[in-house]
Enzyme design. Structure first.
Site, PDB file in Angstrom:
ATOM      1  N   LYS A  80       0.870  -1.177   0.000  1.00 28.29           N
ATOM      2  CA  LYS A  80       0.000   0.000   0.000  1.00 28.29           C
ATOM      3  C   LYS A  80       0.903   1.223   0.000  1.00 28.29           C
ATOM      4  O   LYS A  80       2.077   1.138   0.375  1.00 28.29           O
ATOM      5  CB  LYS A  80      -0.860  -0.026   1.269  1.00 28.29           C
ATOM      6  N   GLY A 180     -20.819   6.811   5.165  1.00 29.66           N
ATOM      7  CA  GLY A 180     -19.946   7.209   4.058  1.00 29.66           C
ATOM      8  C   GLY A 180     -20.582   6.906   2.722  1.00 29.66           C
ATOM      9  O   GLY A 180     -20.809   5.752   2.372  1.00 29.66           O
ATOM     10  N   GLY A 182     -19.413   7.606  -0.420  1.00 27.76           N
ATOM     11  CA  GLY A 182     -18.432   7.853  -1.473  1.00 27.76           C
ATOM     12  C   GLY A 182     -18.601   6.876  -2.615  1.00 27.76           C
ATOM     13  O   GLY A 182     -19.700   6.384  -2.888  1.00 27.76           O
ATOM     14  N   ASN A 183     -17.487   6.570  -3.258  1.00 27.31           N
ATOM     15  CA  ASN A 183     -17.542   5.717  -4.451  1.00 27.31           C
ATOM     16  C   ASN A 183     -18.163   4.358  -4.163  1.00 27.31           C
ATOM     17  O   ASN A 183     -18.926   3.833  -4.968  1.00 27.31           O
ATOM     18  CB  ASN A 183     -16.133   5.524  -5.010  1.00 27.31           C
ATOM     19  N   VAL A 184     -17.844   3.760  -3.018  1.00 23.58           N
ATOM     20  CA  VAL A 184     -18.391   2.440  -2.687  1.00 23.58           C
ATOM     21  C   VAL A 184     -19.761   2.572  -2.010  1.00 23.58           C
ATOM     22  O   VAL A 184     -20.727   1.907  -2.394  1.00 23.58           O
ATOM     23  CB  VAL A 184     -17.428   1.647  -1.770  1.00 23.58           C
TER      24      VAL A 184
HETATM   25  P1  NAD Z   1     -14.447   7.718  -0.907  1.00 19.90           P
HETATM   26  O1  NAD Z   1     -13.383   8.667  -0.475  1.00 19.90           O
HETATM   27  O2  NAD Z   1     -15.013   7.814  -2.275  1.00 19.90           O
HETATM   28  O3  NAD Z   1     -15.692   7.814   0.098  1.00 19.90           O
HETATM   29  C1  NAD Z   1     -15.582   7.951   1.469  1.00 19.90           C
HETATM   30  C2  NAD Z   1     -16.811   8.756   1.920  1.00 19.90           C
HETATM   31  O4  NAD Z   1     -16.849   8.753   3.347  1.00 19.90           O
HETATM   32  C3  NAD Z   1     -16.795  10.210   1.483  1.00 19.90           C
HETATM   33  O5  NAD Z   1     -18.052  10.548   0.937  1.00 19.90           O
HETATM   34  C4  NAD Z   1     -16.525  10.976   2.773  1.00 19.90           C
HETATM   35  O6  NAD Z   1     -17.129  12.271   2.781  1.00 19.90           O
HETATM   36  C5  NAD Z   1     -17.172  10.064   3.790  1.00 19.90           C
HETATM   37  N1  NAD Z   1     -16.698  10.164   5.158  1.00 19.90           N
HETATM   38  C6  NAD Z   1     -15.431  10.362   5.620  1.00 19.90           C
HETATM   39  N2  NAD Z   1     -15.414  10.348   6.962  1.00 19.90           N
HETATM   40  C7  NAD Z   1     -16.691  10.125   7.369  1.00 19.90           C
HETATM   41  C8  NAD Z   1     -17.325   9.990   8.620  1.00 19.90           C
HETATM   42  N3  NAD Z   1     -16.644  10.078   9.769  1.00 19.90           N
HETATM   43  N4  NAD Z   1     -18.666   9.769   8.672  1.00 19.90           N
HETATM   44  C9  NAD Z   1     -19.380   9.664   7.519  1.00 19.90           C
HETATM   45  N5  NAD Z   1     -18.829   9.791   6.290  1.00 19.90           N
HETATM   46  C10 NAD Z   1     -17.513  10.015   6.222  1.00 19.90           C
HETATM   47  O7  NAD Z   1     -13.871   6.260  -0.607  1.00 19.90           O
HETATM   48  P2  NAD Z   1     -14.368   4.870  -1.221  1.00 19.90           P
HETATM   49  O8  NAD Z   1     -13.564   4.552  -2.416  1.00 19.90           O
HETATM   50  O9  NAD Z   1     -15.860   4.867  -1.285  1.00 19.90           O
HETATM   51  O10 NAD Z   1     -13.872   3.859  -0.075  1.00 19.90           O
HETATM   52  C11 NAD Z   1     -14.564   3.786   1.163  1.00 19.90           C
HETATM   53  C12 NAD Z   1     -13.814   2.835   2.087  1.00 19.90           C
HETATM   54  O11 NAD Z   1     -13.729   1.542   1.474  1.00 19.90           O
HETATM   55  C13 NAD Z   1     -12.369   3.238   2.377  1.00 19.90           C
HETATM   56  O12 NAD Z   1     -12.028   2.845   3.692  1.00 19.90           O
HETATM   57  C14 NAD Z   1     -11.555   2.422   1.372  1.00 19.90           C
HETATM   58  O13 NAD Z   1     -10.230   2.192   1.824  1.00 19.90           O
HETATM   59  C15 NAD Z   1     -12.375   1.147   1.372  1.00 19.90           C
HETATM   60  N6  NAD Z   1     -12.202   0.370   0.135  1.00 19.90           N
HETATM   61  C16 NAD Z   1     -12.499   0.926  -1.063  1.00 19.90           C
HETATM   62  C17 NAD Z   1     -12.348   0.182  -2.229  1.00 19.90           C
HETATM   63  C18 NAD Z   1     -12.694   0.756  -3.568  1.00 19.90           C
HETATM   64  O14 NAD Z   1     -12.749  -0.016  -4.554  1.00 19.90           O
HETATM   65  N7  NAD Z   1     -12.955   2.048  -3.690  1.00 19.90           N
HETATM   66  C19 NAD Z   1     -11.884  -1.134  -2.152  1.00 19.90           C
HETATM   67  C20 NAD Z   1     -11.616  -1.695  -0.893  1.00 19.90           C
HETATM   68  C21 NAD Z   1     -11.775  -0.916   0.245  1.00 19.90           C
END
Ligand code: NAD
Length: 350
Positions: A80, A180, A182-184
């Site tokens: 990472k 959260g 976000g993307n996921v």
């Molecule tokens: P992202 O940055 O697109 O979304 C994260 C969201 O969480 C954002 O909308 C942000 O505003 C919100 N957020 C941050 N702190 C917060 C809180 N305290 N309370 C509520 N909302 C909060 O990230 P993502 O790509 O959606 O990934 C989310 C999680 O999943 C991360 O921990 C990432 O490491 C993990 N993950 C993602 C992937 C992937 O394919 N994107 C794969 C495996 C793991």
């Protein structure tokens, strides 16, 4: 400061501190284990409070990638990287290209992808300096953003956990809290809404929660209230360490199933969940679908293989739940036992 004795060091093969003053790059690349293949893991860009916090984060994340790849049955190791700095203020194409040069110096021992704070277009910039990058857009020869696939894997795993606890995988009327959007998290909301679940949502950016209220008829709560939401399932999809001494006693959910990495603040919090009869779907198993997708991308993208592999997350979790019950251990310890067996290592890291 003693890095080698840190619990999170956990026998890392290599840790590289990278800098390039001309573009303001300060980054750390951590390679935990390459026994099963080259290390692969996302690059997180974050305004860490200290360099120590960045180091701890990258060590915990890269170790998780080793276990993730092993449990997904993928021939990759764990690594990472983190770039220290607020991505909204400090990210530039030149910075990402410098990060690519740092990755390239490792000659393929570490393959970079996106994570929180980085995205598909950043990977396009990195590709200008190294070929050891995945999670690329289609214009750059990649398979696009892995996040929707990660969300599907979470959905598959969430259903397996619900079935184990409530003896039905039917999500109609099930109440799910998503932390959260976000993307996921957003894509997970789409799957859950389609399956008939009722959603409670929270995001530090109020506009995202408002959008979910409009689009999914969700109930929006504050970032603190989400822990006490009257729900069946809690899906952490923001950052790590949110299952801790303060939050676990407040949870009403009977299932934890979400995408965030390193959800447990400390290993003992897995026992705290078991004591409260809350089923925890280990994060590195339920969120492995993005890794499965980028692994396929680097070998010549095969969507059929990806779908099959993602569906296997359900059976892997069921195996973990069964081992936890028969060995009277937490699901986190059961997952670790299975992962260490696959890695050919002895002992647990608790
Ligand atoms: P992202 O940055 O697109 O979304 C994260 C969201 O969480 C954002 O909308 C942000 O505003 C919100 N957020 C941050 N702190 C917060 C809180 N305290 N309370 C509520 N909302 C909060 O990230 P993502 O790509 O959606 O990934 C989310 C999680 O999943 C991360 O921990 C990432 O490491 C993990 N993950 C993602 C992937 C992937 O394919 N994107 C794969 C495996 C793991």
């Amino acid at each position: 400061m003693s890095v080698f004795k840190e619990l999170d060091f956990d026998g890392h093969e290599q840790i590289v501190f990278c800098s390039d003053d001309s573009v303001g790059l300060r980054a750390i690349i951590a390679i935990h284990n390459t026994h099963r293949g080259p290390s692969l893991g996302g690059c997180r860009m974050w305004g860490y409070a200290s360099e120590g916090a960045a180091l701890q984060d990258v060590l915990r994340l890269s170790r998780g990638m080793t276990y993730k790849a092993a449990m997904a049955g993928i021939e990759l190791g764990g690594g990472k990287s983190v770039i220290i700095g607020d991505p909204t203020r400090l990210k530039t194409p030149a910075l990402m290209q410098a990060m690519g040069r740092a990755v390239d110096r490792l000659s393929g021992r570490y393959i970079i992808a996106e994570d929180v704070g980085t995205n598909v277009s950043d990977m396009g910039e990195i590709k200008k300096s190294t070929r050891h990058v995945v999670g690329l857009g289609q214009a750059d020869g990649g398979a696009g953003d892995p996040s929707p696939t990660t969300a599907r894997g979470c959905y598959v795993g969430l259903r397996a956990a619900v079935e184990h606890t409530f003896k039905t995988a039917d999500l109609r009327g099930a109440r799910v809290a998503i932390q959260g959007l976000g993307n996921v998290g957003w894509h997970l909301c789409q799957y859950l809404k389609e399956a008939g679940a009722e959603l409670v949502v929270s995001d530090i950016r109020a506009s995202k929660a408002e959008r979910a209220v409009a689009e999914f008829d969700a109930k929006a709560v504050t970032t603190d209230e989400i822990y006490e939401a009257d729900v069946d399932v809690f899906a952490p999809c923001a950052l790590g360490a949110i299952l801790n001494d303060e939050t676990i006693p407040r949870l009403k959910a009977k299932v934890i199933a979400g995408a965030a990495n390193n959800q447990l603040a400390k290993p003992q919090h897995a026992d705290a969940l078991t004591d409260r009869d809350i089923l925890y779907a280990p994060d590195y198993i339920i969120n492995a679908a993005g890794l499965i997708r980028v692994d396929s991308e680097r070998r010549g993208f095969d969507p059929h293989w990806v779908n099959q592999k993602v569906d296997e997350i359900s059976n892997t979790l069921k195996e973990v739940f069964a081992v936890a019950e028969s060995n009277s251990v937490s699901t986190a310890v059961a997952a670790e036992q299975l992962a260490t067996a696959r890695l050919g290592r002895t002992g647990t890291q608790q």
